[in-house]
Design an enzyme around this catalytic site. Structure first.
Site, PDB file in Angstrom:
ATOM      1  N   TYR A 230       0.872  -1.170   0.000  1.00 20.61           N
ATOM      2  CA  TYR A 230       0.000   0.000   0.000  1.00 20.61           C
ATOM      3  C   TYR A 230       0.911   1.222   0.000  1.00 20.61           C
ATOM      4  O   TYR A 230       2.083   1.145  -0.363  1.00 20.61           O
ATOM      5  CB  TYR A 230      -0.920  -0.095   1.226  1.00 20.61           C
ATOM      6  CG  TYR A 230      -2.008   0.944   1.344  1.00 20.61           C
ATOM      7  CD1 TYR A 230      -2.771   1.332   0.243  1.00 20.61           C
ATOM      8  CD2 TYR A 230      -2.285   1.537   2.580  1.00 20.61           C
ATOM      9  CE1 TYR A 230      -3.777   2.284   0.371  1.00 20.61           C
ATOM     10  CE2 TYR A 230      -3.289   2.482   2.709  1.00 20.61           C
ATOM     11  CZ  TYR A 230      -4.026   2.849   1.604  1.00 20.61           C
ATOM     12  OH  TYR A 230      -5.016   3.787   1.733  1.00 20.61           O
TER      13      TYR A 230
ATOM     14  N   ARG B 203      -6.399   9.870 -10.612  1.00 14.97           N
ATOM     15  CA  ARG B 203      -5.759  10.625  -9.526  1.00 14.97           C
ATOM     16  C   ARG B 203      -5.175   9.640  -8.528  1.00 14.97           C
ATOM     17  O   ARG B 203      -5.679   9.478  -7.435  1.00 14.97           O
ATOM     18  CB  ARG B 203      -6.775  11.548  -8.833  1.00 14.97           C
ATOM     19  CG  ARG B 203      -6.148  12.574  -7.891  1.00 14.97           C
ATOM     20  CD  ARG B 203      -7.166  13.086  -6.896  1.00 14.97           C
ATOM     21  NE  ARG B 203      -7.648  12.054  -5.999  1.00 14.97           N
ATOM     22  CZ  ARG B 203      -7.011  11.662  -4.882  1.00 14.97           C
ATOM     23  NH1 ARG B 203      -5.861  12.196  -4.555  1.00 14.97           N
ATOM     24  NH2 ARG B 203      -7.529  10.723  -4.114  1.00 14.97           N
TER      25      ARG B 203
ATOM     26  N   LYS C  42      -5.198  -2.190  -2.246  1.00 12.77           N
ATOM     27  CA  LYS C  42      -6.306  -2.019  -1.306  1.00 12.77           C
ATOM     28  C   LYS C  42      -6.933  -3.364  -0.957  1.00 12.77           C
ATOM     29  O   LYS C  42      -7.264  -3.636   0.204  1.00 12.77           O
ATOM     30  CB  LYS C  42      -7.369  -1.098  -1.909  1.00 12.77           C
ATOM     31  CG  LYS C  42      -6.976   0.365  -1.943  1.00 12.77           C
ATOM     32  CD  LYS C  42      -7.289   1.051  -0.622  1.00 12.77           C
ATOM     33  CE  LYS C  42      -7.043   2.548  -0.718  1.00 12.77           C
ATOM     34  NZ  LYS C  42      -7.465   3.275   0.473  1.00 12.77           N
TER      35      LYS C  42
ATOM     36  N   GLU D  59     -12.000   4.296  -5.805  1.00  7.13           N
ATOM     37  CA  GLU D  59     -10.664   4.648  -5.330  1.00  7.13           C
ATOM     38  C   GLU D  59      -9.941   5.533  -6.351  1.00  7.13           C
ATOM     39  O   GLU D  59      -9.836   5.195  -7.527  1.00  7.13           O
ATOM     40  CB  GLU D  59      -9.847   3.374  -5.097  1.00  7.13           C
ATOM     41  CG  GLU D  59      -8.480   3.614  -4.498  1.00  7.13           C
ATOM     42  CD  GLU D  59      -8.552   4.074  -3.055  1.00  7.13           C
ATOM     43  OE1 GLU D  59      -7.615   4.774  -2.621  1.00  7.13           O
ATOM     44  OE2 GLU D  59      -9.531   3.749  -2.363  1.00  7.13           O
ATOM     45  N   ASP D  60      -9.449   6.661  -5.877  1.00  6.35           N
ATOM     46  CA  ASP D  60      -8.576   7.553  -6.653  1.00  6.35           C
ATOM     47  C   ASP D  60      -9.188   8.011  -7.976  1.00  6.35           C
ATOM     48  O   ASP D  60      -8.541   7.973  -9.027  1.00  6.35           O
ATOM     49  CB  ASP D  60      -7.213   6.884  -6.875  1.00  6.35           C
ATOM     50  CG  ASP D  60      -6.368   6.915  -5.605  1.00  6.35           C
ATOM     51  OD1 ASP D  60      -6.796   7.559  -4.632  1.00  6.35           O
ATOM     52  OD2 ASP D  60      -5.304   6.292  -5.575  1.00  6.35           O
TER      53      ASP D  60
ATOM     54  N   ASP E  45     -13.543   5.798  -0.869  1.00  8.65           N
ATOM     55  CA  ASP E  45     -12.610   5.832   0.256  1.00  8.65           C
ATOM     56  C   ASP E  45     -11.907   7.172   0.371  1.00  8.65           C
ATOM     57  O   ASP E  45     -11.622   7.637   1.475  1.00  8.65           O
ATOM     58  CB  ASP E  45     -11.578   4.710   0.122  1.00  8.65           C
ATOM     59  CG  ASP E  45     -10.665   4.618   1.329  1.00  8.65           C
ATOM     60  OD1 ASP E  45     -11.197   4.581   2.457  1.00  8.65           O
ATOM     61  OD2 ASP E  45      -9.436   4.608   1.159  1.00  8.65           O
ATOM     62  N   ASP E  46     -11.600   7.830  -0.761  1.00  5.43           N
ATOM     63  CA  ASP E  46     -10.910   9.117  -0.705  1.00  5.43           C
ATOM     64  C   ASP E  46     -11.784  10.175  -0.040  1.00  5.43           C
ATOM     65  O   ASP E  46     -11.292  11.017   0.706  1.00  5.43           O
ATOM     66  CB  ASP E  46     -10.541   9.576  -2.125  1.00  5.43           C
ATOM     67  CG  ASP E  46      -9.725   8.538  -2.859  1.00  5.43           C
ATOM     68  OD1 ASP E  46      -8.639   8.196  -2.375  1.00  5.43           O
ATOM     69  OD2 ASP E  46     -10.198   8.040  -3.889  1.00  5.43           O
TER      70      ASP E  46
ATOM     71  N   ALA F 135      -8.488  21.575  -1.149  1.00  5.25           N
ATOM     72  CA  ALA F 135      -9.943  21.533  -1.343  1.00  5.25           C
ATOM     73  C   ALA F 135     -10.311  20.555  -2.450  1.00  5.25           C
ATOM     74  O   ALA F 135     -11.262  20.779  -3.197  1.00  5.25           O
ATOM     75  CB  ALA F 135     -10.471  22.940  -1.664  1.00  5.25           C
TER      76      ALA F 135
ATOM     77  N   ASN G 240      -0.460  11.799   0.600  1.00  5.05           N
ATOM     78  CA  ASN G 240       0.338  10.645   0.183  1.00  5.05           C
ATOM     79  C   ASN G 240       0.795  10.835  -1.264  1.00  5.05           C
ATOM     80  O   ASN G 240       0.188  11.577  -2.014  1.00  5.05           O
ATOM     81  CB  ASN G 240      -0.519   9.367   0.253  1.00  5.05           C
ATOM     82  CG  ASN G 240      -0.769   8.922   1.681  1.00  5.05           C
ATOM     83  OD1 ASN G 240       0.135   8.890   2.487  1.00  5.05           O
ATOM     84  ND2 ASN G 240      -2.010   8.595   1.984  1.00  5.05           N
TER      85      ASN G 240
END
Length: 628
Positions: free
Chosen positions: A148, A201, A219, A290-291, A313-314, A350, A469
């Site tokens: 991860y 992303r 993940k 995710e992302d 999750d983000d 933001a 991260n």
């Protein structure tokens, strides 16, 4: 009456090993001893292959641990060395090799030691999943940063070169109209958990296109290791709608579609088709997004969350972990968590993660203040948001709709001596916040000037959260924070850092606010409750459970997050909290033999036991061959 009075006599006459005796005993024990059955136990597995086909199947391969009986039953005698090894002996051999080889498998000076470890672990994953997860679980603190963040970021950047064998599924814009049939190409009849990304992303690394599949794989490794989701029922997914990364568009070795990203309705139609396909084949699956880039993260969450079992999750996981940390920071000051609404918080960033944390923090404050419209509106005044263009105020043009509720009113901004677009250092100087929270993905954003300004915080113990991260994107290091602001601060980061030796026997604790504290428990709790959707209440229950996990003396010492080595116990508690909240909100529909009525009868301790019984353990099952 005659039936019930005859049961004890029948029980005494029944052999002790009889299943009937066990069932009668449980009936008579009633609520005092509730049995929990699970398919994650040691029952035999039926396989439809033998000989070398079994050895090449990582789901069932045991390598040298196949017993002689199994070797005969599966036509393996002579295909393996004669000495039967125990699972522990296999792990010991692997660990010796790992320590010896991790410096020798690199492809050159750019291939770091961490990436070398990933290569070795990935090879084990490719040939023996049970052993891979046993190694990962037993060494989770050391290897979580490998599978991860932060190492998975390097893996994704280099995935086209690292790719050796497929793992997961790839749906692309070129598959439009075919996804409903494609989903049946996956060999597992049951899938409990999907992690999906479009690669737009990845962490703080930007658009990595199809190479983002690495984050979905990582993940799900943690879902297995932390939550005990059966590895045969997880599915990493990449939705390839192109890439806007010019380097990848020109790279002849790139494995994805070399076209610019779809947008608008064309993009949505691809995601819609994927969601319909996976939920048609697996109606009870849970999908974690995710992302995804910010412009789509919120839109897709709102589009699907009331229809499907899904979460982002983000947006939601990061928010939950941050809320748990913020509540922990309150406790570290020796104050009750109910004082959270009094905190002044400056947020740098933001994007989807930043706005997700702001929304969750605002809801948490409002709930503590009475959970009414007045409390919700009043809580917004505790936040000061600084993005790439500086302080966010209502004087800015074209504000993102998701960020608009947190734009400061011009008059209150002027009262603090600030203005639209004020720098982060200016805002920290004037506001004197209790918390400086970074979700900007800009490494080093908390400069010496910013940290110096925080020394005048109105808090007796200011908190610094450098949550971006991977490691190079952290807003500051713990050494910078402690040396500049002082040894009284509370520090947390998104990626792992070592604690800081402050001298005189003092330690500056670096708390990793890792999403893995929550998302495995959210997924497992949703699965075991059979909740129709994942509600805000379930997410808040998870965050509050994590916040309360730490002991008072640990929190007062500046430790606000638990050790990663305790992740299975943490996940068990978080999942139980999610199950109970799903029951409380009447969302639970049950799981396997546990119907909603039975779930409702469980005490808190029994709920934890129920969760634990349904967590997969990496033990080799007995294999029984059956011809198809």
């Amino acid at each position: 009456m005659a039936i019930s009075s005859s049961l004890p006599r029948l029980l005494r006459r029944t052999p002790s090993s009889s299943p009937l005796r066990w069932r009668l005993g449980m009936f008579l024990a009633g609520e005092r001893s509730r049995p929990f059955t699970t398919c994650e136990g040691s029952r035999p597995s039926i396989v439809h292959k033998r000989s070398v086909d079994i050895l090449h199947d990582p789901w069932f391969n045991k390598g040298t641990a196949f017993s002689m009986t199994e070797r005969d039953r599966l036509d393996l005698r002579g295909l393996l060395p004669p000495n039967v090894m125990t699972p522990q002996q296999q792990i010991d051999r692997f660990m010796v090799d790992l320590k010896r080889l991790e410096l020798n498998v690199s492809d050159g000076p750019s291939d770091t030691n961490a990436l070398a470890k990933w290569r070795i672990l990935n090879r084990l994953h490719d040939r023996n999943e049970t052993m891979y997860y046993k190694v990962l679980i037993e060494n989770i603190k050391e290897y979580a940063p490998i599978v991860y963040t932060p190492t998975v970021g390097r893996v994704c950047q280099n995935y086209s070169g690292l790719f050796r064998r497929p793992r997961g599924m790839y749906f692309s814009a070129a598959d439009h109209g075919e996804m409903m049939s494609m989903v049946y190409n996956w060999p597992a009849e049951q899938v409990d958990m999907i992690v999906v990304t479009d690669g737009s992303r990845i962490l703080g690394l930007g658009d990595l296109g199809v190479q983002g599949i690495g984050i979905a794989i990582g993940k799900l490794d943690l879902y297995v290791a932390a939550a005990g989701i059966n590895p045969q029922r997880v599915l990493p997914v990449m939705i390839d709608v192109g890439t806007n990364n010019e380097n990848l568009l020109q790279d002849p070795l790139y494995l994805g579609l070399q076209q610019h990203r779809l947008d608008g309705e064309k993009y949505l139609s691809v995601i819609d088709e994927f969601m319909e396909a996976v939920f048609t084949r697996w109606p009870n699956v849970i999908v974690q997004f995710e992302d995804f880039q910010s412009k789509w993260a919120f839109k897709l969450l709102q589009r699907y969350r009331s229809t499907y079992r899904m979460f982002n999750d983000d947006v939601q996981g990061t928010a939950g972990v941050a809320i748990a940390g913020l509540l922990g920071a309150i406790r570290a000051q020796g104050r009750p968590m109910i004082d959270f609404p009094k905190q002044k918080i400056v947020v740098a960033g933001a994007g989807s993660a930043g706005i997700g944390v702001l929304n969750a923090a605002r809801k948490t404050m409002a709930r503590m203040l009475g959970n009414n419209e007045f409390a919700f509106e009043g809580s917004r005044s505790q936040f000061w948001v600084v993005d790439a263009m500086g302080l966010l105020t209502e004087g800015r043009m074209n504000i993102d709709p998701e960020a608009l509720p947190f734009a400061r009113k011009l008059k209150e901004t002027e009262r603090h001596g600030l203005h639209e677009g004020a720098s982060l250092a200016e805002v920290v100087t004037k506001v004197k916040p209790d918390v400086l929270l970074g979700l900007s993905a800009v490494g080093g954003l908390f400069s010496k000037e910013v940290l110096e300004a925080l020394k005048d915080s109105s808090s007796t113990r200011p908190a610094i959260f450098a949550m971006s991260n991977p490691t190079q994107n952290a807003e500051c290091t713990p050494e910078e924070a402690f040396s500049t602001v002082g040894d009284h601060i509370v520090f947390a980061s998104g990626s792992p850092f070592h604690d800081v030796n402050l001298g005189n026997g003092k330690i500056g604790h670096c708390n990793q606010g890792n999403n893995m504290y929550l998302f495995p428990g959210i997924g497992l709790g949703t699965l075991l409750s059979g909740a129709r959707v994942i509600s805000d209440g379930m997410l808040q229950a998870a965050a509050q459970c994590l916040a309360a996990y730490m002991k008072e003396e640990e929190v007062l010492n500046g430790i606000i997050y638990p050790s990663i080595s305790s992740i299975r116990d943490i996940t068990k508690e978080v999942a139980a909290a999610v199950v109970r909240e799903a029951v409380e909100e009447d969302l639970a529909e049950g799981y396997r033999d546990m119907d909603p009525q039975e779930l409702q009868k469980l005490t808190q301790e029994e709920t934890v036991e129920y969760v634990e019984k349904n967590m997969w353990e990496p033990h080799y099952p007995t294999l029984v061959y059956k011809r198809e």
